[in-house]
Structure formats: structure tokens, C-alpha cells
Design an enzyme around this catalytic site. Structure first.
Site, PDB file in Angstrom:
ATOM      1  N   ALA A   1      -1.619  -6.052  -9.090  1.00 26.65           N
ATOM      2  CA  ALA A   1      -2.667  -5.258  -8.539  1.00 26.65           C
ATOM      3  C   ALA A   1      -2.428  -3.781  -8.359  1.00 26.65           C
ATOM      4  O   ALA A   1      -1.233  -3.550  -9.016  1.00 26.65           O
ATOM      5  CB  ALA A   1      -2.461  -5.658  -6.709  1.00 26.65           C
TER       6      ALA A   1
ATOM      7  N   ASP B   1       0.911 -10.650 -17.552  1.00 30.10           N
ATOM      8  CA  ASP B   1       0.948  -9.150 -16.868  1.00 30.10           C
ATOM      9  C   ASP B   1       0.219  -8.399 -17.949  1.00 30.10           C
ATOM     10  O   ASP B   1       0.256  -8.753 -19.179  1.00 30.10           O
ATOM     11  CB  ASP B   1       2.290  -8.551 -16.861  1.00 30.10           C
ATOM     12  CG  ASP B   1       2.553  -7.395 -15.961  1.00 30.10           C
ATOM     13  OD1 ASP B   1       3.353  -7.313 -15.042  1.00 30.10           O
ATOM     14  OD2 ASP B   1       1.861  -6.312 -16.178  1.00 30.10           O
TER      15      ASP B   1
ATOM     16  N   GLY C   1      -2.782   9.616   5.897  1.00 28.28           N
ATOM     17  CA  GLY C   1      -2.844   8.146   5.997  1.00 28.28           C
ATOM     18  C   GLY C   1      -1.546   7.444   6.575  1.00 28.28           C
ATOM     19  O   GLY C   1      -1.506   6.201   6.782  1.00 28.28           O
ATOM     20  N   ASP C   2      -0.580   8.330   6.697  1.00 27.20           N
ATOM     21  CA  ASP C   2       0.774   7.594   7.264  1.00 27.20           C
ATOM     22  C   ASP C   2       0.902   7.573   8.673  1.00 27.20           C
ATOM     23  O   ASP C   2       0.709   8.566   9.493  1.00 27.20           O
ATOM     24  CB  ASP C   2       1.944   8.769   6.822  1.00 27.20           C
ATOM     25  CG  ASP C   2       2.584   8.602   5.585  1.00 27.20           C
ATOM     26  OD1 ASP C   2       2.432   7.493   4.734  1.00 27.20           O
ATOM     27  OD2 ASP C   2       3.375   9.373   5.148  1.00 27.20           O
TER      28      ASP C   2
ATOM     29  N   TYR D   1      -6.871   0.477  -0.364  1.00 27.71           N
ATOM     30  CA  TYR D   1      -5.855  -0.414  -0.790  1.00 27.71           C
ATOM     31  C   TYR D   1      -5.760  -1.486   0.234  1.00 27.71           C
ATOM     32  O   TYR D   1      -5.844  -2.787  -0.007  1.00 27.71           O
ATOM     33  CB  TYR D   1      -4.553   0.098  -0.790  1.00 27.71           C
ATOM     34  CG  TYR D   1      -3.331  -0.578  -0.867  1.00 27.71           C
ATOM     35  CD1 TYR D   1      -3.356  -1.307  -2.103  1.00 27.71           C
ATOM     36  CD2 TYR D   1      -2.338  -0.678   0.047  1.00 27.71           C
ATOM     37  CE1 TYR D   1      -2.183  -2.139  -2.382  1.00 27.71           C
ATOM     38  CE2 TYR D   1      -1.328  -1.512  -0.056  1.00 27.71           C
ATOM     39  CZ  TYR D   1      -1.278  -2.272  -1.306  1.00 27.71           C
ATOM     40  OH  TYR D   1      -0.193  -3.169  -1.425  1.00 27.71           O
TER      41      TYR D   1
ATOM     42  N   ASN E   1       8.266  -2.426   3.880  1.00 25.28           N
ATOM     43  CA  ASN E   1       8.596  -1.711   2.745  1.00 25.28           C
ATOM     44  C   ASN E   1       9.665  -2.231   1.718  1.00 25.28           C
ATOM     45  O   ASN E   1      10.948  -2.388   2.101  1.00 25.28           O
ATOM     46  CB  ASN E   1       9.240  -0.250   3.285  1.00 25.28           C
ATOM     47  CG  ASN E   1       7.954   0.653   3.822  1.00 25.28           C
ATOM     48  OD1 ASN E   1       7.023   0.151   4.593  1.00 25.28           O
ATOM     49  ND2 ASN E   1       8.008   1.759   3.134  1.00 25.28           N
TER      50      ASN E   1
ATOM     51  N   PHE F   1       7.682  14.250   4.528  1.00 27.49           N
ATOM     52  CA  PHE F   1       6.356  14.280   5.055  1.00 27.49           C
ATOM     53  C   PHE F   1       6.241  14.217   6.403  1.00 27.49           C
ATOM     54  O   PHE F   1       5.935  13.398   7.055  1.00 27.49           O
ATOM     55  CB  PHE F   1       5.519  13.157   4.261  1.00 27.49           C
ATOM     56  CG  PHE F   1       5.276  13.061   2.882  1.00 27.49           C
ATOM     57  CD1 PHE F   1       5.326  14.511   2.213  1.00 27.49           C
ATOM     58  CD2 PHE F   1       5.242  12.170   1.962  1.00 27.49           C
ATOM     59  CE1 PHE F   1       5.338  14.437   0.883  1.00 27.49           C
ATOM     60  CE2 PHE F   1       5.230  12.134   0.495  1.00 27.49           C
ATOM     61  CZ  PHE F   1       5.246  13.404  -0.028  1.00 27.49           C
TER      62      PHE F   1
ATOM     63  N   THR G   1       0.061  -7.032   2.649  1.00 27.01           N
ATOM     64  CA  THR G   1       0.713  -5.879   2.948  1.00 27.01           C
ATOM     65  C   THR G   1       0.545  -5.546   4.470  1.00 27.01           C
ATOM     66  O   THR G   1      -0.523  -5.881   5.090  1.00 27.01           O
ATOM     67  CB  THR G   1       0.212  -4.593   2.258  1.00 27.01           C
ATOM     68  OG1 THR G   1       0.600  -3.389   2.759  1.00 27.01           O
ATOM     69  CG2 THR G   1      -1.250  -4.524   2.219  1.00 27.01           C
TER      70      THR G   1
ATOM     71  N   TYR H   1       7.640  -4.362 -10.294  1.00 28.52           N
ATOM     72  CA  TYR H   1       8.904  -4.380  -9.592  1.00 28.52           C
ATOM     73  C   TYR H   1       9.217  -5.403  -8.718  1.00 28.52           C
ATOM     74  O   TYR H   1      10.165  -6.341  -8.981  1.00 28.52           O
ATOM     75  CB  TYR H   1       8.880  -3.117  -8.333  1.00 28.52           C
ATOM     76  CG  TYR H   1       9.703  -2.935  -7.378  1.00 28.52           C
ATOM     77  CD1 TYR H   1      11.197  -3.167  -7.672  1.00 28.52           C
ATOM     78  CD2 TYR H   1       9.605  -2.552  -6.106  1.00 28.52           C
ATOM     79  CE1 TYR H   1      12.270  -2.953  -6.597  1.00 28.52           C
ATOM     80  CE2 TYR H   1      10.558  -2.260  -5.041  1.00 28.52           C
ATOM     81  CZ  TYR H   1      11.825  -2.608  -5.308  1.00 28.52           C
ATOM     82  OH  TYR H   1      12.569  -2.294  -4.443  1.00 28.52           O
TER      83      TYR H   1
END
Ligand code: UDP
Length: 324
Positions: free
Chosen positions: A73, A31, A279-280, A136, A165, A203, A112, A11
Site C-alpha cells: 500500500a 512486491d 492533520g496531526d 489514506y 505507530n 511539530f 491503521t 518495513y
């Protein structure tokens, strides 16, 4: 510049590869197509397994690059919790194999905001403590440290770009987000509104935020692309290595995303209120001041509906994602 882009069929990688080419650079994409789509990139391409040391060295022996941008990744937080070894291998080992052969070559790395862990401040600055809460984030932080050690030893500079994001699509609807399975909020909300997918599950609606849903910093994929070029130019120009947040600095809640998708598609997003996802954190918002000061970069896609509109057009035009 002659630039190697790993994971250039994914992406963010494919949008960045095109952005570099449109800015006059010579781009080679590698890739392994495990997650990427062959149809996402139409320039020079080599199918390459970055976990195959001999293959990586053989490929690099035949090329001269002025910079590498490493996207390849695995990037599913939940999967990383279940399969940590797979994440450590896929996310760390290829960087070693690449760097072994890329002596002195500037290295731009997809990092990240997950490197920070649970935020202790309302917005995250680069010097916020790094305590990732999942494998991660641990693997990404490990690579940042590997690259720092390489730099300190004089073997090549690096830029770690800590994405918030990634979102949206190319405005001509040619390239966008296509994960299988899709887990991200914006594609799932758009697909639900367009009737391409069932109702979205929100969520958690009891978070300590103004509307009870989680807050994130949604940065357009073209803004991410321009950040990579800005970072590479800095390194090639002899600028110092470092890590930079790549975000807008503006927090948007899940409900605000659903409202925007409703406005831009003309259909309400069907959704159900679900449990919190493990985990959020409730809120992840960048302080992007350092990127502005040191990379002369700042997000241009700051109107939420305009950003969402690009995702809507992509999903309308490609209900099944890429054809190959
Ligand atoms: N989210 C949600 N339902 C979904 C997917 C995501 O409510 O089906 C929420 C998630 O809890 C987070 C935000 O949307 O607060 C963005 O999640 P995403 O997976 O897109 O990105 P992340 O922030 O995990 O990198």
C-alpha cells in the site's frame, strides 16, 4: 501454512515475513519494489505489480495459499492529501484483484488507527466512530468495508489490524525502517543523534498534552509481526472476522522519544521547535484489550529504551538503509 505476503519487501512486511518463516511457515513474498527493498527479503520472491489484474490472476492461478497477509500500500498521509486518486487506486484496487482469485482464503489486512480520525476518547477502542481525516485513512477504511462485505457474502474471512505507530527494528539489526524520504519521528531522531541527518523539527510544542508535544502509541515491529500470525491462526482455525487495535496502550510524547534516543545513543538529539503538522491529532493511543481477549496477543516490547535501542542499532549498522 503456505502464506502469501504482499509488500513483503517493506518495513513491516519484511519483518513479518521473516517472523512467519522462523515459526515454520512457508512464505511467498510479492512486491513491486516501488517502496520496498529487494535486500529486505531473502526467501521466495516474485516481483508483481498488484495493479495489473492479469498479472495478479496469472500469479495466483499457479499457487495455492492458505492465507494472505496484505501489506502492499501507499502510506504517506501528506502525499495522500495531495494525490487522493493515486491512494484510492493503489490501496483499494489490488485488494479487489487479489480477492477475485482468492476465493475463501483468509485475508489479513494492514489497517491503521487513521481509520478513527480525531479521537473522542483518551484511548481508542475498536468501536470508536470511524471518521478518517485524510485520504489514506479513507482508503484503509474502505478496504475494511470491502473485506467485511466479502466475508458477509461467504467468500472468505478477514482480520483488519489497526496499527498504531510501528517502530523499532529486528534486534540483530538485520531489518529496520528505511523510507525514502523518511518522515517518521524515531528514525529521524535517531539519525539526527547519530549525525546521519540534520536536526529534527518537533511539530508543535503547544499541544494540550502534559509536555506540549504530541502523544503516540509506539508498537515494536516484531510485536506487529506476531499479531499477524495470531490473526491468521484465528481465521484459519475458523474464528470470526474482525478488526483489532495493535498497540501497547501506552502513550509516549515526542519529547519522551527524544529523551530516550538521547539516553540510548549517548548523544542529545539536535532539534528545533516547529509548527504543528497538518492533520496531526494531539494524541493517538490504543485500547488493546480486544486483541488480548480475542487474539491472545499483547505487546511484549513495552520498555521504551529497549525498543528505541533496536532502532539505534539498525541505523548505526545501516546508515544508508538497505543496499538494494
Ligand atoms: N513528528 C515530529 N517531527 C518529525 C516527525 C514526526 O515532531 O519530523 C511527530 C508527529 O507530529 C507525531 C509523532 O512525531 O506527533 C509521530 O509521527 P510519525 O510521522 O512518526 O507517525 P504518525 O503518528 O504520523 O503516524
Amino acid at each position: 501454512m503456505k502464506i502469501l505476503v504482499t509488500g513483503g519487501c517493506g518495513y513491516i512486511g519484511s519483518v513479518t515475513a521473516r517472523f512467519l518463516r522462523n515459526n515454520g511457515h512457508e512464505v511467498t513474498v510479492v512486491d513491486n519494489l516501488s517502496e520496498g527493498h529487494r535486500g529486505a527479503w531473502d526467501g521466495e520472491f516474485h516481483e508483481l505489480e498488484l495493479l495489473d489484474r492479469e498479472a495478479v490472476h496469472h500469479f495466483l492461478d499457479g499457487h495455492q495459499f492458505e492465507g494472505v497477509i496484505h501489506f502492499a500500500a501507499r502510506a504517506y498521509v501528506g502525499e495522500s492529501v495531495e494525490q487522493p486518486l493515486r491512494y484510492w487506486r493503489a490501496n483499494v484496487v489490488p485488494v479487489i484483484f487479489l480477492c477475485e482469485q482468492l476465493e475463501g482464503v483468509p485475508f489479513v489486512f494492514s489497517s491503521t488507527c487513521a481509520t478513527y480520525g480525531v479521537p473522542m476518547t483518551e484511548t481508542l477502542s475498536e468501536d470508536h466512530p470511524k471518521n478518517p481525516v485524510n485520504p489514506y485513512g479513507n482508503t484503509k477504511l474502505a478496504v475494511e468495508r470491502l473485506l467485511r462485505d466479502r466475508d458477509l457474502a461467504g467468500h472468505g474471512s478477514y482480520a483488519a489490524l489497526r496499527y498504531f505507530n510501528a517502530s523499532g527494528a529486528e534486534p540483530d539489526a538485520s531489518h529496520g525502517e528505511a523510507h525514502h524520504p523518511e518522515t517518521h519521528l524515531i528514525p529521524l531522531a535517531v539519525q539526527a543523534a547519530l549525525g546521519q541527518h540534520g536536526p529534527l523539527t518537533v511539530f508543535g510544542t503547544d499541544w494540550d498534552t502534559p509536555d506540549g508535544t504530541c502523544i503516540r502509541d509506539y508498537v515494536h515491529v516484531l510485536d506487529l509481526a506476531s499479531a499477524h500470525l495470531a490473526a491468521l491462526k484465528r481465521l484459519v482455525g475458523g474464528g470470526a472476522s474482525g478488526a483489532w487495535n495493535i498497540g501497547t496502550g501506552v502513550g509516549v510524547s515526542v519529547r519522551e522519544i527524544l529523551d530516550s534516543v538521547g539516553r540510548t545513543t549517548g548523544s542529545d538529539v539536535p532539534f528545533i521547535e516547529g509548527e504543528r503538522r497538518d492533520g496531526d491529532p494531539s494524541m493517538l493511543v490504543a485500547n488493546p484489550a480486544l486483541a488480548k481477549a480475542e487474539l491472545s496477543w499483547e505487546a511484549e516490547w513495552t520498555q521504551l529504551d529497549t525498543l528505541i535501542e533496536t532502532a539505534v542499532q539498525w541505523h548505526r549498522a545501516h546508515p544508508q538503509g538497505y543496499s538494494e
